[in-house]
Design a protein around this motif. Structure first.
Motif, PDB file in Angstrom:
ATOM      1  N   GLU A   1      -5.208  -8.838  -0.070  1.00  0.00           N
ATOM      2  CA  GLU A   1      -4.670  -7.704  -0.827  1.00  0.00           C
ATOM      3  C   GLU A   1      -5.349  -7.673  -2.195  1.00  0.00           C
ATOM      4  O   GLU A   1      -5.839  -8.704  -2.677  1.00  0.00           O
ATOM      5  CB  GLU A   1      -3.151  -7.850  -0.986  1.00  0.00           C
ATOM      6  CG  GLU A   1      -2.404  -7.591   0.314  1.00  0.00           C
ATOM      7  CD  GLU A   1      -0.899  -7.612   0.120  1.00  0.00           C
ATOM      8  OE1 GLU A   1      -0.394  -8.479  -0.624  1.00  0.00           O
ATOM      9  OE2 GLU A   1      -0.226  -6.766   0.731  1.00  0.00           O
TER      10      GLU A   1
ATOM     11  N   THR B   1       0.839  -1.202   0.000  1.00  0.00           N
ATOM     12  CA  THR B   1       0.000   0.000   0.000  1.00  0.00           C
ATOM     13  C   THR B   1       0.871   1.248   0.000  1.00  0.00           C
ATOM     14  O   THR B   1       0.567   2.245  -0.668  1.00  0.00           O
ATOM     15  CB  THR B   1      -0.917   0.006   1.238  1.00  0.00           C
ATOM     16  OG1 THR B   1      -1.738  -1.148   1.199  1.00  0.00           O
ATOM     17  CG2 THR B   1      -1.784   1.254   1.289  1.00  0.00           C
TER      18      THR B   1
ATOM     19  N   THR C   1      -6.528  -1.293  -2.324  1.00  0.00           N
ATOM     20  CA  THR C   1      -5.318  -2.032  -1.965  1.00  0.00           C
ATOM     21  C   THR C   1      -5.620  -3.252  -1.088  1.00  0.00           C
ATOM     22  O   THR C   1      -4.871  -4.217  -1.077  1.00  0.00           O
ATOM     23  CB  THR C   1      -4.316  -1.121  -1.235  1.00  0.00           C
ATOM     24  OG1 THR C   1      -5.015  -0.392  -0.221  1.00  0.00           O
ATOM     25  CG2 THR C   1      -3.653  -0.147  -2.193  1.00  0.00           C
TER      26      THR C   1
ATOM     27  N   GLN D   1       0.629   4.180  -2.673  1.00  0.00           N
ATOM     28  CA  GLN D   1       0.398   5.570  -2.268  1.00  0.00           C
ATOM     29  C   GLN D   1       1.408   6.501  -2.917  1.00  0.00           C
ATOM     30  O   GLN D   1       1.051   7.559  -3.459  1.00  0.00           O
ATOM     31  CB  GLN D   1       0.475   5.682  -0.745  1.00  0.00           C
ATOM     32  CG  GLN D   1       0.135   7.056  -0.211  1.00  0.00           C
ATOM     33  CD  GLN D   1       0.241   7.115   1.294  1.00  0.00           C
ATOM     34  OE1 GLN D   1       1.095   6.484   1.908  1.00  0.00           O
ATOM     35  NE2 GLN D   1      -0.618   7.912   1.911  1.00  0.00           N
TER      36      GLN D   1
ATOM     37  N   VAL E   1      -4.678   7.355   2.273  1.00  0.00           N
ATOM     38  CA  VAL E   1      -5.106   5.964   2.428  1.00  0.00           C
ATOM     39  C   VAL E   1      -6.307   5.958   3.357  1.00  0.00           C
ATOM     40  O   VAL E   1      -6.240   6.478   4.482  1.00  0.00           O
ATOM     41  CB  VAL E   1      -3.972   5.096   3.026  1.00  0.00           C
ATOM     42  CG1 VAL E   1      -4.446   3.653   3.184  1.00  0.00           C
ATOM     43  CG2 VAL E   1      -2.732   5.152   2.144  1.00  0.00           C
TER      44      VAL E   1
ATOM     45  N   GLU F   1      -9.667  -1.021   1.850  1.00  0.00           N
ATOM     46  CA  GLU F   1      -8.613  -0.012   2.066  1.00  0.00           C
ATOM     47  C   GLU F   1      -8.340   0.563   0.682  1.00  0.00           C
ATOM     48  O   GLU F   1      -8.126  -0.196  -0.271  1.00  0.00           O
ATOM     49  CB  GLU F   1      -7.345  -0.655   2.620  1.00  0.00           C
ATOM     50  CG  GLU F   1      -6.206   0.359   2.797  1.00  0.00           C
ATOM     51  CD  GLU F   1      -4.880  -0.330   3.126  1.00  0.00           C
ATOM     52  OE1 GLU F   1      -4.567  -0.458   4.322  1.00  0.00           O
ATOM     53  OE2 GLU F   1      -4.170  -0.739   2.175  1.00  0.00           O
TER      54      GLU F   1
END
Lengths: 467, 319, 385
Positions: free
Chosen positions: A115, A55, A218, A59, A182, A174
């Motif tokens: 994920e 993640t 994510t 990002q 995030v 997420e």
């Protein structure tokens, strides 16, 4: 607006810094392969392909794209077939498949946290090995397809009669917003458990069905279901499209099946003109299995007594292809024209439209001379269906590709006229949908995107009106 | 169906005179009456004739129509030189692997949709399809394979084919220019020729007698002979020989699931209670239907031909 | 290019990337590099694009082609029944087309040059081919029952030599009579063929066949599954027809004659199926039979075993060219971790290439105190009286 040409070298170096040399490429090979999916949509070449592993890396990539106003397209397995992961305006394609860990299985609350790049197959295998009493709703896409990709597009699968669209089975997300934050959505925003979207204001809808234009998922948590040790399928056959809605209504009314899928195909010859309704169900004991079989049968007894329909007498070994998840043979349709291609319009519509939807498909296939297959999967308790029109094509023959494209285009338009909505619609079909849509909804979508993605970097070219 | 004698006589008379009888809707198409009739009056063929005349379908119309489409001749037959023994595999190409040495000596194998015997339409009230297809099938076998090869005997792997050519065709007044031989007779002869190489299996076996064998009960003794020759004991049980139970697959096509469940359970429990190690089949449909449930009950499902083959090769799977 | 007509028929569905149980990625090149270009489907489309002049045969393109280890997982898993058996043949044809144009990665070029000049990929003089036999008493083939064919890795690699000695000693012990070709032997050519140099393969094979025939060889035992594959499946097309065995097939029939120590500690072993024994030649049983016959050895299966085995990454010439080694995620390391996950003490191999690849992976991941890579005959020898 995009400044990619000016900053591509810098972008490349930034991405190199983020993911390391093995996971970023601007080579012609990656540009070629990532420019298209196996469907009919024409190639749109990205400038760079990048593969984040966390993640944190996602990002940073998103932030870089935002800073330099470079288009960014998240990609799962690329098996959507309608070209939603093509870089319509160039830029970066972000292949999510390195992020493929199963993070948590909560057996009692029956959910899986994975994920975003986790494949359907690997989740299925993981559950089979570690939690054999649980399964997730797998689509019929090949096992390399990602869980997140399918949820994002409101996919459906082998538990959709019981559980709805795969997006209905979502407990939480997420997400990396286009501006780099995030965010956790669902119960996971306030609790260590990812068990539901309720009772909080449900923001997950901002990321479902948007073709990756509002952010990058994510992680996600999805519902799991009991995996029964005994499984069976009953296949109801009839020849009259007009009775199908009632057949499906009756069968789904028993609420014992897991998946109800109807298929109609002109080949092999013996299948042409027949409707086959596959009703899949499972049980813990043989007695329970037989009870469910009998209940399903009794739901359509009037048709059996009238001899207008009945269940195929399939011995156990011949049922295996209908019990396989995903069904491997479905990919074989791609070789019907000896050309490695098929694409389909999946139209979400009310079940009562089945006869008209079927006639529409026959008409298009006949007039345009395309190789076709049709079917539908029931979502919920007859609440809707995903009616698919699949057209095979030979990708080495431009005329054949064009023919399939025409068929798909016409199908999209006629489905909309009928009252259905093309699912995971390709960019041109999105415009058709927008043309038909309530203008206030169109406006709201635009406003949402402007807030979330002010620099318009996320998968641009999708869900945009013709102006 | 249960009747007392008086009712049975009444219903049979209705059938004979063309009236409606409950038999026409309730018949399970097990063929037993063909075997039981001491006068050779073909009571079952008459039932099927009446069903079709009256538009009575044992199986739903779409299933009946689809089955006929599935099994229709593809017109792909080509001439082929053959030599005796010519083994007719009907439309079971997946079983041709069973036809090999040492049990079958230099066999010629014929198989395909164009030589499908069509007798199964008795289960679907479609004598008309038999009448339409069977003459062509016989002609195909004769003209594409046997005649120019100077072979006039055809070994039928399946009871159905043998029953078609030896029993049904004459009853339907269809000429058969070749001599059908049941595979039982061939196998029995081969076991005699190879008797010194047989490794007796020394096991109890339960035999699933298929419905079509009821048309040709005179062949049953071969089954006993074969088992004796390979050292197998055909267990005496309730649902064998004249009391054999149908495998139930056709009942499922007729949408009579609970009846199919019942007879399968009774049949398999009957086999299991004898302590049989093997459940032996000659009919591929019986085998495909009952193999898995037989295995679940602890019996090794196997085709009669394969069991003999293993007895010759000395590698019988452990029952 | 041969098999060009199937390239566009690939649907890129991705079944080829996974094993039959979907548990993890199973195409070693895709697992190493993770770009779609390195998957079998990517390779098919890129080959088509090259033939259609949409892309150049760049260094990366060459690398993508030559990263294929010819493990056969794609052939095993592809759902398109009409083309699946030709997938590897198409990749080999693609490599051959590049070889013909002289457009190969330098490590491939160097490897093929050594094979051409020295008859082996190490560039060692032929005289060194018998160095591994020193002190073993192994004789030249005259009229023994079998010819023992150690192959390149067995003859020249130090780890391979250990295994060659171990296997040969054990064959002697169980009474199998054999001799070797000695320094007349050249490479079996399997990797040469897999790298697309079919003409050089023919020359190498014909040279071996000439010597085999001069000596009236009838039966051959190979050390390497790669040699087993070439001698069994390719040599007959060039007139060299022999009864070919892999050494595990011979040992499996003889372990009953051996006496083992009774009080050795129990060990748990997981067996790695080599691609050229397993998927290519359907031989899964012999090594397992051997392990099952050893007292005190508990066998554990990895999730990816038999037809689902993950390739060690050494095939397709990669043992010598190390193209996969450039990938951030090496299949050999992946495999060692998988073996560790079974709780096994030993990762058993029956291929010298696998032994080298997996042995190096254990060392590079500092796992040598937790798991050892041992070859089958070594495991047997460890337990003998």
């Amino acid at each position: 607006m995009y400044r990619k040409d000016k900053f591509m070298k810098q972008i490349y170096d930034i991405l190199l810094e983020i993911v390391g040399p093995g996971f970023v490429s601007d080579a012609q090979e990656e540009k070629y392969i990532y420019s298209m999916d196996p469907g009919t949509m024409p190639a749109c070449e990205p400038d760079i392909v990048v593969m984040p592993g966390s993640t944190d890396e996602v990002q940073k990539i998103v932030q870089a794209a935002n800073t330099y106003r470079v288009p960014l397209v998240p990609l799962g397995a690329g098996l959507v077939l309608s070209g939603l992961s093509r870089a319509l305006k160039g830029g970066i394609v972000m292949d999510m498949k390195r992020m493929n860990r199963v993070l948590e299985i909560n057996e009692l609350s029956r959910y899986a946290l994975v994920e975003a790049g986790t494949s359907q197959g690997m989740l299925q295998a993981y559950l089979r090995k570690h939690f054999p009493n649980l399964k997730h709703s797998a689509p019929d896409a090949p096992p390399a397809a990602t869980v997140a990709g399918n949820v994002c597009i409101h996919g459906s699968g082998h538990m959709s009669h019981a559980g709805g669209f795969h997006s209905d089975m979502l407990n939480g997300l997420e997400v990396v917003l286009p501006t780099g934050e995030v965010v956790r959505i669902g119960s996971c925003a306030t609790s260590p458990y990812w068990f539901a979207r309720a009772p909080l204001p449900d923001l997950s809808g901002l990321f479902l069905g948007w073709a990756g234009t509002t952010g990058v998922i994510t992680k996600l948590s999805i519902k799991l279901y009991p995996n029964y040790p005994l499984n069976d399928v009953s296949v109801f056959v009839c020849e009259d499209a007009s009775i199908i809605p009632d057949i499906l209504y009756q069968i789904t009314g028993t609420q014992v099946a897991e998946d109800v899928t109807t298929w109609m195909t002109p080949k092999p010859d013996w299948a042409a003109g027949f409707f086959h309704c596959n009703v899949n169900y499972g049980a813990k004991t043989k007695k329970e299995l037989i009870w469910k079989r009998n209940l399903i049968r009794s739901a359509v007894e009037s048709y059996i007594d009238a001899k207008t329909g009945g269940f195929l007498p399939l011995p156990s070994m011949m049922k295996q292809r209908f019990l396989e998840v995903p069904a491997r043979q479905l990919s074989l349709f791609a070789d019907v024209r000896k050309g490695g291609g098929f694409e389909y319009v999946g139209a979400i519509m009310p079940v009562e439209l089945f006869p008209k939807a079927y006639d529409l498909g026959l008409d298009i296939a006949d007039r345009l001379g395309v190789s076709y297959s049709m079917g539908c999967r029931i979502i919920g308790i007859n609440h809707s269906m995903m009616f698919f029109y699949a057209y095979a094509f030979n990708r080495a023959d431009p005329d054949d590709v064009a023919r399939a494209q025409s068929a798909l285009e016409e199908t999209n338009k006629k489905v909309l006229d009928l009252g259905g909505i093309p699912w995971k619609a390709e960019a041109p079909a999105q415009k058709e949908i927008l043309r038909k849509m309530d203008p206030n909804m169109v406006d709201l979508m635009g406003r949402v995107r402007s807030i979330l993605d002010p620099n318009h970097v996320m998968n641009p070219g999708n869900w945009e009106e013709d102006r | 169906m249960t009747f007392d004698l008086a009712e049975a006589k009444r219903e049979k008379t209705k059938i004979n005179t063309g009236e409606h009888s409950r038999v026409l809707t309730e018949c399970a198409t097990c063929y037993s009456c063909e075997e039981y009739c001491p006068n050779g009056n073909h009571p079952f063929y008459v039932i099927v004739e009446r069903q079709e005349e009256k538009g009575i379908l044992p199986s739903p119309a779409p299933i009946t129509r689809q089955q006929i489409l599935m099994m229709k001749p593809k017109g792909t037959i080509t001439p082929m030189k053959v030599s005796a023994p010519v083994i007719d595999m009907c439309y079971f190409p997946m079983l041709t692997g069973s036809i090999r040495e040492p049990l079958y000596e230099n066999p010629s194998i014929i198989v395909g949709s164009d030589i499908f015997c069509n007798i199964m339409w008795l289960h679907f009230a479609r004598n008309s399809v038999i009448r339409e297809q069977l003459p062509r099938v016989i002609e195909n076998i004769w003209h594409y394979y046997l005649k120019d090869s100077n072979v006039d005997e055809l070994i039928c792997f399946h009871d159905e084919c043998y029953a078609t050519f030896s029993h049904l065709a004459p009853a339907f007044n269809i000429q058969v220019p070749f001599k059908p031989i049941h595979v039982f007779e061939y196998i029995s002869g081969r076991l005699d020729a190879l008797k010194d190489t047989i490794k007796p299996i020394n096991a109890r076996v339960a035999y699933q007698r298929p419905c079509s064998n009821r048309l040709i009960p005179e062949t049953q003794h071969w089954v006993d002979d074969i088992f004796t020759k390979i050292g197998a004991e055909r267990v005496e049980r309730k649902y064998d020989r004249e009391n054999a139970l149908c495998c139930g697959q056709i009942l499922r096509a007729h949408q009579r699931e609970e009846m199919a469940d019942d007879i399968q359970n009774r049949n398999l429990d009957d086999m299991k209670d004898t302590g049989a190690a093997y459940c032996v089949f000659n009919c591929p449909v019986c085998m495909v239907t009952l193999a898995e449930p037989a295995a679940e009950k602890g019996m090794f499902p196997i085709h009669l031909s394969d069991l003999c083959q293993h007895a010759l090769e000395g590698n019988v799977p452990k029952g | 290019m041969k098999y060009a007509e199937i390239l566009h028929r690939c649907f890129r569905c991705g079944y080829c990337k996974l094993p039959g149980n979907y548990i993890d990625f199973n195409c070693s090149a895709y697992a190493a590099f993770r770009f779609e270009t390195y998957s079998p489907g990517g390779r098919m489309w890129l080959l088509r694009a090259w033939l259609d002049e949409k892309i150049e045969p760049s260094r990366r393109f060459q690398e993508i082609l030559f990263s294929c280890t010819a493990c056969g997982n794609c052939v095993e898993q592809c759902v398109l029944t009409k083309i699946k058996d030709e997938l590897l043949l198409a990749f080999t044809a693609g490599k051959e087309a590049l070889v013909c144009e002289g457009k190969v990665p330098p490590p491939v070029r160097d490897c093929l040059t050594k094979l051409q000049n020295y008859g082996n990929p190490y560039g060692f003089t032929r005289k060194k081919r018998t160095a591994w036999t020193v002190g073993t008493g192994i004789e030249a083939f005259s009229d023994q029952e079998f010819l023992f064919f150690p192959g390149d890795v067995g003859a020249f690699d130090s780890r391979g030599q250990e295994i060659a000695r171990s296997v040969a000693t054990l064959l002697n012990r169980v009474g199998v009579t054999f001799g070797i070709l000695g320094d007349q032997e050249v490479s079996d050519g399997n990797e040469t063929n897999a790298m697309g140099e079919s003409e050089l393969f023919r020359l190498l094979a014909e040279e071996n066949i000439k010597h085999f025939n001069e000596l009236n060889v009838k039966k051959i035992i190979t050390l390497s599954p790669h040699g087993f594959n070439a001698l069994k499946n390719e040599y007959p097309k060039l007139g060299g027809t022999y009864e070919v065995f892999h050494y595990t097939q011979i040992l499996a029939a003889h372990t009953g004659s051996l006496s083992f120590e009774n009080d050795l500690p129990e060990i748990s072993v997981t067996y790695h199926d080599p691609c050229y024994l397993g998927r290519h030649n359907w031989e899964y049983g012999s090594a397992r039979k051997i392990l099952a016959s050893l007292t005190g050895v508990k066998a554990r299966e990895m999730d990816r075993s038999m037809q689902n085995a993950l390739c060690c990454g050494g095939g397709g010439g990669n043992l010598f060219t190390d193209i996969l080694g450039k990938g951030p995620e090496s299949p050999a390391q992946n495999r060692v971790l998988e073996a560790l996950g079974t709780g096994a003490d030993i990762l058993a191999v029956s291929c010298p290439t696998c032994a080298v690849m997996l042995g190096d992976a254990v060392k590079s991941t500092n796992l040598d105190k937790r798991i050892q890579v041992r070859e089958i005959s070594e495991i047997i020898n460890d337990r003998l009286k």
